[in-house]
Design a protein around this motif. Structure first.
Motif, PDB file in Angstrom:
ATOM      1  N   LEU A   1       1.025  -9.169  14.628  1.00 27.19           N
ATOM      2  CA  LEU A   1       0.967 -10.623  14.706  1.00 27.19           C
ATOM      3  C   LEU A   1       2.323 -11.141  15.157  1.00 27.19           C
ATOM      4  O   LEU A   1       3.349 -10.774  14.591  1.00 27.19           O
ATOM      5  N   ALA A   2       2.328 -11.992  16.190  1.00 21.49           N
ATOM      6  CA  ALA A   2       3.578 -12.586  16.673  1.00 21.49           C
ATOM      7  C   ALA A   2       3.788 -13.927  15.970  1.00 21.49           C
ATOM      8  O   ALA A   2       2.886 -14.763  15.960  1.00 21.49           O
ATOM      9  N   ARG A   3       4.954 -14.103  15.375  1.00 20.70           N
ATOM     10  CA  ARG A   3       5.263 -15.338  14.671  1.00 20.70           C
ATOM     11  C   ARG A   3       6.674 -15.806  15.021  1.00 20.70           C
ATOM     12  O   ARG A   3       7.568 -14.980  15.209  1.00 20.70           O
TER      13      ARG A   3
ATOM     14  N   LEU B   1       0.473  -9.613   4.457  1.00 24.03           N
ATOM     15  CA  LEU B   1       1.914  -9.775   4.633  1.00 24.03           C
ATOM     16  C   LEU B   1       2.230 -11.087   5.349  1.00 24.03           C
ATOM     17  O   LEU B   1       3.161 -11.812   4.980  1.00 24.03           O
ATOM     18  N   ASP B   2       1.428 -11.401   6.359  1.00 26.75           N
ATOM     19  CA  ASP B   2       1.611 -12.648   7.104  1.00 26.75           C
ATOM     20  C   ASP B   2       1.470 -13.853   6.166  1.00 26.75           C
ATOM     21  O   ASP B   2       2.272 -14.791   6.235  1.00 26.75           O
ATOM     22  N   SER B   3       0.468 -13.833   5.298  1.00 33.15           N
ATOM     23  CA  SER B   3       0.270 -14.963   4.380  1.00 33.15           C
ATOM     24  C   SER B   3       1.452 -15.092   3.435  1.00 33.15           C
ATOM     25  O   SER B   3       1.927 -16.200   3.163  1.00 33.15           O
ATOM     26  N   GLU B   4       1.907 -13.959   2.934  1.00 32.77           N
ATOM     27  CA  GLU B   4       3.039 -14.011   2.010  1.00 32.77           C
ATOM     28  C   GLU B   4       4.284 -14.557   2.693  1.00 32.77           C
ATOM     29  O   GLU B   4       4.981 -15.411   2.156  1.00 32.77           O
ATOM     30  N   LEU B   5       4.538 -14.053   3.894  1.00 40.92           N
ATOM     31  CA  LEU B   5       5.723 -14.530   4.618  1.00 40.92           C
ATOM     32  C   LEU B   5       5.565 -15.998   5.002  1.00 40.92           C
ATOM     33  O   LEU B   5       6.521 -16.772   4.965  1.00 40.92           O
ATOM     34  N   GLY B   6       4.343 -16.372   5.360  1.00 43.85           N
ATOM     35  CA  GLY B   6       4.077 -17.744   5.779  1.00 43.85           C
ATOM     36  C   GLY B   6       4.234 -18.765   4.663  1.00 43.85           C
ATOM     37  O   GLY B   6       4.345 -19.968   4.926  1.00 43.85           O
TER      38      GLY B   6
ATOM     39  N   ASN C   1       6.076   2.042   4.400  1.00 43.29           N
ATOM     40  CA  ASN C   1       4.749   2.636   4.533  1.00 43.29           C
ATOM     41  C   ASN C   1       4.113   2.255   5.867  1.00 43.29           C
ATOM     42  O   ASN C   1       4.709   2.475   6.900  1.00 43.29           O
ATOM     43  N   ARG C   2       2.933   1.619   5.795  1.00 42.89           N
ATOM     44  CA  ARG C   2       2.220   1.384   7.048  1.00 42.89           C
ATOM     45  C   ARG C   2       2.518   0.035   7.678  1.00 42.89           C
ATOM     46  O   ARG C   2       1.961  -0.303   8.708  1.00 42.89           O
ATOM     47  N   VAL C   3       3.351  -0.774   7.033  1.00 46.08           N
ATOM     48  CA  VAL C   3       3.648  -2.070   7.633  1.00 46.08           C
ATOM     49  C   VAL C   3       5.121  -2.185   8.001  1.00 46.08           C
ATOM     50  O   VAL C   3       5.980  -1.503   7.442  1.00 46.08           O
ATOM     51  N   GLY C   4       5.380  -3.046   8.947  1.00 45.53           N
ATOM     52  CA  GLY C   4       6.746  -3.271   9.363  1.00 45.53           C
ATOM     53  C   GLY C   4       6.864  -4.633  10.018  1.00 45.53           C
ATOM     54  O   GLY C   4       5.857  -5.267  10.338  1.00 45.53           O
ATOM     55  N   VAL C   5       8.093  -5.083  10.167  1.00 51.14           N
ATOM     56  CA  VAL C   5       8.337  -6.322  10.887  1.00 51.14           C
ATOM     57  C   VAL C   5       9.458  -6.065  11.882  1.00 51.14           C
ATOM     58  O   VAL C   5      10.543  -5.619  11.500  1.00 51.14           O
ATOM     59  N   MET C   6       9.175  -6.300  13.155  1.00 52.04           N
ATOM     60  CA  MET C   6      10.237  -6.267  14.147  1.00 52.04           C
ATOM     61  C   MET C   6      10.869  -7.647  14.159  1.00 52.04           C
ATOM     62  O   MET C   6      10.163  -8.656  14.223  1.00 52.04           O
ATOM     63  N   LEU C   7      12.190  -7.690  14.094  1.00 53.28           N
ATOM     64  CA  LEU C   7      12.889  -8.963  14.034  1.00 53.28           C
ATOM     65  C   LEU C   7      13.709  -9.189  15.291  1.00 53.28           C
ATOM     66  O   LEU C   7      14.347  -8.273  15.798  1.00 53.28           O
ATOM     67  N   ASN C   8      13.661 -10.411  15.775  1.00 56.09           N
ATOM     68  CA  ASN C   8      14.404 -10.785  16.979  1.00 56.09           C
ATOM     69  C   ASN C   8      13.951 -10.028  18.216  1.00 56.09           C
ATOM     70  O   ASN C   8      14.748  -9.639  19.058  1.00 56.09           O
ATOM     71  N   GLU C   9      12.654  -9.817  18.307  1.00 57.98           N
ATOM     72  CA  GLU C   9      12.050  -9.406  19.561  1.00 57.98           C
ATOM     73  C   GLU C   9      11.952 -10.691  20.380  1.00 57.98           C
ATOM     74  O   GLU C   9      12.613 -11.679  20.056  1.00 57.98           O
TER      75      GLU C   9
ATOM     76  N   LEU D   1       9.430 -12.864  14.729  1.00 61.99           N
ATOM     77  CA  LEU D   1       8.814 -11.812  13.921  1.00 61.99           C
ATOM     78  C   LEU D   1       7.630 -11.201  14.658  1.00 61.99           C
ATOM     79  O   LEU D   1       6.828 -11.904  15.265  1.00 61.99           O
ATOM     80  N   ARG D   2       7.546  -9.882  14.583  1.00 59.22           N
ATOM     81  CA  ARG D   2       6.348  -9.176  15.021  1.00 59.22           C
ATOM     82  C   ARG D   2       5.925  -8.351  13.813  1.00 59.22           C
ATOM     83  O   ARG D   2       6.529  -7.318  13.511  1.00 59.22           O
ATOM     84  N   ILE D   3       4.910  -8.866  13.095  1.00 59.76           N
ATOM     85  CA  ILE D   3       4.445  -8.201  11.888  1.00 59.76           C
ATOM     86  C   ILE D   3       3.454  -7.137  12.319  1.00 59.76           C
ATOM     87  O   ILE D   3       2.485  -7.439  13.019  1.00 59.76           O
ATOM     88  N   GLN D   4       3.667  -5.875  11.940  1.00 57.38           N
ATOM     89  CA  GLN D   4       2.796  -4.824  12.463  1.00 57.38           C
ATOM     90  C   GLN D   4       2.328  -3.846  11.398  1.00 57.38           C
ATOM     91  O   GLN D   4       2.978  -3.631  10.392  1.00 57.38           O
ATOM     92  N   GLY D   5       1.181  -3.280  11.639  1.00 59.61           N
ATOM     93  CA  GLY D   5       0.627  -2.268  10.753  1.00 59.61           C
ATOM     94  C   GLY D   5       0.042  -1.144  11.581  1.00 59.61           C
ATOM     95  O   GLY D   5      -0.586  -1.382  12.611  1.00 59.61           O
ATOM     96  N   LEU D   6       0.301   0.088  11.156  1.00 59.71           N
ATOM     97  CA  LEU D   6      -0.165   1.259  11.903  1.00 59.71           C
ATOM     98  C   LEU D   6      -0.961   2.163  10.975  1.00 59.71           C
ATOM     99  O   LEU D   6      -0.453   2.590   9.946  1.00 59.71           O
TER     100      LEU D   6
END
Ligand SMILES: [Zn+2]
Ligand SMILES: [Zn+2]
Lengths: 362, 166
Positions: free
Chosen positions: A32-34, A148-153, A115-123, A127-132
């Motif tokens: 998700l791009a935010r 994760l998006d809801s929590e961050l939001g 674990n399976r989630v991550g956030v790329m910062l300053n792309e 935020l690029r919230i990702q799960g693999l």
């Protein structure tokens, strides 16, 4: 040098081939791009503003359960070789790692991963919230990323427009900001030459494809990343359902193509598979493209039940650990290796992995 | 133009793709394209693959299509101009969506088939009125992280903002 062993499974829990249809589908990624409200987007902001983005997001993630113990990797403080490692593990984009032609890593570029989630910062987006996930797991991967998006939001104010939805740097991502992609192995369709038709069908239904590492349209080893092309005008659930439906259909086509190959050209296929296995087990120099193509052959052989002493897990690991930066990392600190030296080391590494038991961590 | 793959034959297939964040164009000759599983329009029954390639490339290519004759505008927040937007293919900030609204609507329709988001709705925290207390707490937390990460310039800025709120 960065110590990626601190990450569980080296940051790649999806390698274990435990997911659904994992003989064909290596991984499912949802991102998700935010962007943060009131802040200039990533391609136009200053280093100072990028630092501010990092600080704001890190403060918000402190008490986010999914990222409570997350590892923070500041790409802007890493050598290029380390950034390449992270990219080869599919943890960061080429852009974030500063590997784009001539480009350098930009200030504040960072990855939070747990674990399976991550956030790329300053792309290009803040935020690029990702799960693999392993195998075909669109719902599960989205559910995790959505939480994760809801929590961050709740902790951060995201840029959201009543009509356009989530605002992104690139107009191709606006709306949901959602890109789901499924990394799938389609040698049967390539060998039966049905692949063009399939890919053509994809574009007609709003989907697109790229190669293993998204470098241009480079497709190696018959690995395709299938993903949604549009992000606006459809709900998240509809986008995922639609992609899932198409992927399941393509899986059916691939299975059918394999049956046809086995029925009409069994010796040709068997020969292809065993040659690939033989070369990987005995060659003394192995360029990366050739390795990817031969691994594709062995993977097909395992899928068809022709080869039984190699696990999908071992093959998944080789896909990543035989990449150039990973091979070079064995000699970190030593003199820089030439391309041909790396090819020799890759051949030796693959020989070892395939002969000394398959489930050892490299 | 020469084929990027073999560097020998004339490139006849121009495959533009938008990946997560890359816009890449590959220029390939017919043989190299076929090798990659992409056949040029000429090699196939009329239409099919030509359309395919056209669709794949309908994204951004070099800059933003359909914005060629957009009237000149400038985003007052980030300073982005129509020309820059065309070249960069990226928006500079959230306010760009207002500054370039008309041409963007056309572009979004072209890219996504519509201009209206129907997915998840979002309301930023405290969208009505943010209680100054919460804002101060947030700023204090940011300040703490800024000091921890030795980002003193930002810390000074945050301290000033905190003084304004408290
Ligand atoms: Zn060529
Ligand atoms: Zn702007």
């Amino acid at each position: 040098m960065i110590d990626l062993s601190l990450l569980s499974d080296g940051g790649m829990p999806w390698l274990d081939a435990s997911g659904r249809a994992s003989h064909l589908v290596l991984s499912t990624r949802v991102r998700l791009a935010r962007n943060l409200r009131g802040r200039i987007f990533g391609l136009r902001n200053s280093p100072k503003e990028r630092e501010a983005v990092l600080t704001e997001v890190l403060a918000a993630t402190r008490d986010t359960p999914q990222l409570a113990g997350a590892m923070l990797i500041r790409l802007d403080q890493l050598e290029r070789s380390d950034r390449e490692l992270l990219h080869e593990r599919h943890l960061v984009s080429r852009e974030l790692a500063g590997l784009e032609g001539g480009g350098d890593v930009r200030a504040g570029a960072a990855l939070l991963v747990q674990n399976r989630v991550g956030v790329m910062l300053n792309e290009e987006d803040h935020l690029r919230i990702q799960g693999l996930h392993s195998g075909l797991a669109l719902e599960a991967a989205y559910a995790e990323v959505d939480t994760l998006d809801s929590e961050l939001g709740q902790r951060l104010a995201f840029a959201f427009h009543p009509q356009f939805g989530y605002l992104t740097s690139c107009p191709t991502n606006v709306g949901t900001g959602l890109r789901a992609s499924v990394l799938i192995h389609l040698p049967g369709l390539v060998l039966t030459k049905e692949i063009t038709k399939v890919l053509q069908g994809l574009s007609q239904v709003g989907l697109t494809f790229r190669g293993l590492y998204g470098e241009g349209s480079e497709v190696v080893g018959n690995f395709f990343q299938l993903s949604n092309q549009t992000t606006l005008a459809k709900s998240e659930v509809d986008l995922l359902d639609h992609l899932g439906k198409m992927v399941r259909q393509i899986i059916e086509y691939e299975e059918k193509a394999r049956q046809i190959l086995l029925r009409d050209a069994p010796t040709v296929i068997e020969d292809k598979v065993w040659r690939a296995y033989g070369l990987l087990r005995h060659a003394r120099s192995m360029p990366v493209e050739e390795a990817m193509n031969l691994l594709s052959g062995v993977r097909l052989g395992v899928g068809l039940g022709l080869i039984s002493d190699v696990s999908m897990y071992a093959l998944n690991k080789l896909l990543v650990y035989a990449q150039p930066a990973h091979i070079a990392a064995h000699d970190a600190g030593g003199p820089e290796l030439s391309r041909s030296e790396i090819n020799i080391k890759r051949a030796s590494y693959i020989r070892q992995s395939l002969t000394s038991g398959h489930d050892k961590t490299p | 133009m020469q084929c990027q793959q073999c560097g020998q034959s004339e490139a006849v297939v121009h495959l533009t793709q938008i990946m997560d964040n890359d816009v890449t164009t590959m220029h390939l000759c017919e043989a190299c394209a076929a090798e990659k599983g992409i056949e040029s329009g000429a090699a196939l029954p009329q239409g099919a693959v030509g359309d395919f390639l056209a669709t794949m490339g309908k994204g951004l290519g070099a800059g933003l299509p359909g914005m060629a004759d957009a009237p000149h505008a400038t985003c007052s927040t980030c300073g982005m101009t129509t020309q820059e937007l065309r070249d960069l293919g990226r928006l500079g900030c959230a306010d760009c969506y207002q500054a370039f609204e008309d041409p963007l609507r056309q572009l979004l329709r072209r890219l996504h088939g519509s201009t209206t988001h129907v997915g998840e709705r979002y309301r930023p925290p405290g969208a009505e009125v943010e209680p100054p207390m919460a804002q101060a707490a947030e700023l204090r937390e940011q300040l703490r992280v800024a000091i921890e990460t030795e980002n003193f310039e930002l810390a000074a800025e945050l301290r000033d903002r905190l003084r304004g709120v408290e």
